[in-house]
Scaffold this motif. Structure first.
Motif, short mmCIF file in Angstrom:
data_model
loop_
_atom_site.label_atom_id
_atom_site.label_comp_id
_atom_site.label_asym_id
_atom_site.label_seq_id
_atom_site.Cartn_x
_atom_site.Cartn_y
_atom_site.Cartn_z
N MET B 26 40.48 23.31 -2.47
CA MET B 26 39.78 23.88 -4.03
C MET B 26 37.92 24.54 -3.33
N ALA B 27 37.83 24.46 -2.45
CA ALA B 27 36.43 24.53 -2.53
C ALA B 27 36.96 26.19 -1.56
N ALA B 28 37.96 25.86 -0.35
CA ALA B 28 37.86 27.59 -0.09
C ALA B 28 38.70 28.10 -0.92
N TYR B 29 39.67 27.75 -1.66
CA TYR B 29 40.33 28.68 -2.58
C TYR B 29 39.23 29.21 -3.74
N VAL B 30 38.30 28.51 -4.27
CA VAL B 30 37.73 29.24 -5.29
C VAL B 30 36.59 29.95 -4.88
N TYR B 31 36.29 29.79 -3.84
CA TYR B 31 35.59 30.68 -2.46
C TYR B 31 36.00 31.95 -2.57
N ASP B 32 36.68 31.96 -2.25
CA ASP B 32 37.92 32.97 -1.97
C ASP B 32 38.41 33.38 -2.89
N LYS B 33 38.58 32.97 -4.09
CA LYS B 33 39.78 33.21 -5.27
C LYS B 33 38.83 34.26 -6.97
N SER B 34 37.87 32.98 -6.32
CA SER B 34 37.24 33.04 -7.85
C SER B 34 35.71 33.48 -7.80
N PRO B 35 35.49 35.12 -8.21
CA PRO B 35 33.64 35.66 -8.13
C PRO B 35 32.70 35.06 -8.43
N PHE B 36 33.17 33.79 -9.76
CA PHE B 36 32.04 33.77 -10.05
C PHE B 36 31.33 32.24 -9.11
N TYR B 37 33.08 31.58 -8.36
CA TYR B 37 32.15 30.74 -7.97
C TYR B 37 31.65 30.84 -6.13
N GLN B 38 32.48 31.94 -5.81
CA GLN B 38 31.79 32.52 -5.07
C GLN B 38 30.23 32.80 -4.87
N ARG B 39 29.80 33.29 -6.16
CA ARG B 39 28.30 33.43 -6.40
C ARG B 39 27.21 32.08 -6.57
N ALA B 40 28.16 31.09 -7.69
CA ALA B 40 27.79 30.04 -7.39
C ALA B 40 27.18 28.95 -6.63
N MET B 41 28.28 29.04 -5.47
CA MET B 41 28.44 28.49 -4.20
C MET B 41 27.37 29.29 -2.86
N LYS B 42 27.53 30.47 -3.22
CA LYS B 42 26.54 31.27 -2.00
C LYS B 42 24.49 30.66 -2.56
N GLU B 43 24.83 30.43 -4.36
CA GLU B 43 23.25 30.49 -4.60
C GLU B 43 22.54 28.95 -4.54
N LYS B 44 23.66 28.39 -4.32
CA LYS B 44 23.60 26.85 -4.09
C LYS B 44 23.26 26.67 -2.01
N GLY B 45 24.10 27.94 -1.70
CA GLY B 45 23.80 27.80 0.05
C GLY B 45 24.94 26.52 0.27
N VAL B 46 26.17 27.07 -0.37
CA VAL B 46 27.20 25.71 0.40
C VAL B 46 28.73 26.98 0.70
N ALA B 47 29.09 26.53 2.01
CA ALA B 47 30.29 27.46 1.63
C ALA B 47 30.79 26.20 1.92
N PRO B 48 32.28 27.06 1.84
CA PRO B 48 33.53 25.84 2.06
C PRO B 48 33.12 24.72 2.87
N GLY B 49 33.17 24.79 4.20
CA GLY B 49 33.44 24.27 5.20
C GLY B 49 31.84 23.36 5.13
N ASP B 50 30.92 23.80 4.52
CA ASP B 50 29.63 21.98 4.15
C ASP B 50 31.18 20.92 3.43
N ILE B 51 31.75 20.92 3.18
CA ILE B 51 32.53 19.87 2.53
C ILE B 51 33.71 19.14 2.94
N GLN B 52 33.30 18.07 4.09
CA GLN B 52 33.66 16.74 4.75
C GLN B 52 33.29 15.89 4.74
N THR B 53 33.44 15.43 3.48
CA THR B 53 33.37 13.52 3.27
C THR B 53 33.27 14.46 1.33
#
Lengths: 131, 437
Positions: B26-53
């Motif tokens: 889901m994290a990878a999907y929204v990062y890729d497909k939703s400009p809103f979430y890509q922006r929000a995740m970048k602002e928080k400094g988190v990339a899809p790969g950071d979700i390990q647990t």
């Protein structure tokens, strides 16, 4: 004699008793007796009117929380021991517990009017009327 | 009946594994497909790969109702409009409506979770289900409709309103399950009684109620008056509509469909995740949604989560009945207090009217070291005897203490002291805003 008393709930603040009395004056309602019990933040004002119905109506119309209760009134001589021998002792001997009472004295007649509420109101009335 | 035993009875370990796998996707999907979430995740400094647990979910940004409004209508969407087959919307009574687009995949998921919801509530394919939720933009009507059809029940799509005809159909068609808001069930019952119909003597046996707050006391009332088992459900337009969670017939919390929705409880003040059992704000993440997936939606609903497997055999975490909204929450001496708790105590005392005021000393936001509750004295509770008035004060104080777990000062006030407002009453004031008496 059993009579009706009007009680009003007030907050314990300057001006609240004034507000009650202003209603009475505006409606030309006479007040026979009055007592106030207070408990920190609030108080209960108890009043005897010649016409209890008119009194409570005027107070309710003015927005007060008011209620009517039966209490007992007794006329006793204004002499030393008058209250003791005519009211407190006979009621105490009959095992009747007083909830509250107040009194007013008429100096011209040397009579005191006592009004009271007791746990057994009818019995208290009987005892006091018998005196 | 357990409809999706594979998912509904998964061990906690397997559920965690499934949720992590889906959360990563889901994290990878929204990062890729939703400009809103890509922006929000970048602002928080988190990339899809950071979700390990699963604990890494706290790295993801929250989504608030405001985000939906600011990005109205389709700013959170992760697909193009040609993939959308349906759009629902919230009523929008408090501003712009929340728009909820669905792909065909979403409609399938929703039908599945709703079929599961109904099955969990005790409904089977042999039932005749009268759906009195409103059809249209509101998610209630079509959500229940599709779920009931998927389950194989016989659906009577009455929608809301025309109550007399509803009673007639309920009798003549042998309705055994009613789905509507709890308040509408009471209207149905009153109308039935007016028509000389005792619902306890009909085939009606289950009610599935949601979409508005209601209490356990109201449930008991509905159950005894209508002779049914009244089941509480929960859902939100932002997440999917109804289908997020439901009670089973044991009525011991609402089972969240954890294979589709990941639930967290946070401290609404700090945003910190809280452990199971603690009361706080419910936060939901969609794990399978396509058109408008949502990360960490702050529901503002106050509840707690219980991960103990249920007597019914389901393992999904259970949320308790919603006890309030974070908007209304106060923190007094470090304890969360809701006006709804105070109101329920007051209403339990015979003769106490619902005119009350909560006075706090809010020098630090919604935190206060002070709590005073004003209660108007009506003629029903007024006594000429001081001891009875003091008893009333004591009783209110001790009931309040035991429910709130902190001590409140009770102040009895004269009628009309508390300002009446049209519409929603103002129940909480700061000391500095107190009316002058």
């Amino acid at each position: 004699m059993k009579i009706r008393q009007v009680s009003v709930f007030i907050q314990n603040q300057p001006g609240r008793l004034l507000a009650i009395l202003e209603v009475m004056e505006k409606e030309s309602i006479n007040l026979r007796a009055l007592s106030i019990s207070e408990s920190g933040e609030f108080g209960i004002v108890r009043m005897i009117f010649p016409d209890a119905d008119r009194g409570i109506e005027a107070l309710r119309d003015a927005g007060f929380t008011a209620r009517m209760d039966w209490i007992v009134s007794a006329e006793i001589p204004d002499v030393p021991g008058g209250l003791l021998n005519n009211v407190v002792k006979p009621l105490s001997e009959a095992g009747i517990n007083l909830k509250y009472f107040y009194a007013s004295t008429d100096a011209t007649t040397n009579k005191t009017i006592v009004v009271l509420k007791a746990d057994d109101l009818d019995k208290a009335d009987q005892i006091l009327t018998g005196k | 009946m357990i409809r999706d035993a594979r998912y509904e009875q998964m061990s906690r370990g397997d559920l965690d594994k499934l949720q992590l796998e889906r959360l990563k996707a889901m994290a990878a999907y929204v990062y890729d497909k939703s400009p809103f979430y890509q922006r929000a995740m970048k602002e928080k400094g988190v990339a899809p790969g950071d979700i390990q647990t699963l604990a890494d979910i706290t790295k993801l940004p929250f989504t608030s109702k405001l985000d939906f409004r600011d990005n109205y209508p389709f700013g959170l969407m992760a697909v193009s409009m040609d993939k959308v087959v349906r759009v629902h919307s919230s009523s929008g009574t408090t501003g712009k409506p929340v728009v909820a687009p669905y792909t065909q995949g979403d409609i399938d998921t929703w039908s599945d979770v709703m079929a599961r919801t109904l099955a969990t509530a005790g409904v089977t394919e042999n039932d005749v289900l009268q759906n009195s939720y409103g059809y249209g933009l509101f998610t209630g009507g079509l959500g229940f409709h599709y779920g009931a059809e998927r389950l194989g029940a016989s659906v009577i799509p009455t929608g809301g309103g025309n109550t007399k005809r509803q009673i007639l159909l309920l009798q003549d068609l042998g309705t055994s399950v009613i789905t509507c808001t709890p308040s509408y069930s009471l209207i149905l019952n009153e109308t039935a009684l007016d028509m000389g119909v005792d619902l306890r003597e009909t085939k009606l046996r289950v009610g599935v109620f949601g979409a508005e707050p209601w209490s356990d006391q109201m449930r008991k009332d509905i159950e005894s008056k209508m002779g049914i088992s009244a089941i509480n459900i929960y859902g939100l337009t932002e997440i999917i509509g109804p289908g997020v969670s439901t009670e089973c017939p044991y009525q011991c919390g609402m089972h969240i469909a954890e294979d589709h929705f990941l639930a967290e409880i946070i401290n609404p003040d700090t945003g910190k995740q809280l452990p199971y059992g603690e009361i706080g704000e419910l936060v939901l993440t969609t794990l399978t949604k396509e058109a408008q997936p949502v990360l960490r939606f702050r529901t503002k609903d106050i509840t707690s989560l219980n991960p103990e497997p249920c007597k019914c055999g389901r393992t999904h975490v259970r949320m308790s009945r919603i006890t309030g909204r974070t908007d209304d929450m106060l923190v007094v001496k470090g304890v969360n207090v809701f006006p709804s708790q105070i109101e329920s105590v007051l209403l339990d005392v015979e003769g106490v009217e619902p005119h009350y005021l909560i006075v706090v000393d809010r020098q630090q936001g919604f935190k206060s070291d002070y709590l005073e509750i004003w209660v108007e004295v009506s003629e029903d509770i007024f006594s000429d005897e001081m001891s009875k008035m003091e008893d009333l004060e004591d009783r209110l104080r001790s009931e309040m203490d035991s429910v709130l777990a902190i001590s409140a000062k009770i102040k009895l006030v004269e009628p009309k002291t508390i300002t009446r407002t049209e519409g929603k009453a103002k129940r909480v004031v700061d000391k500095s805003e107190l009316p002058i008496l």
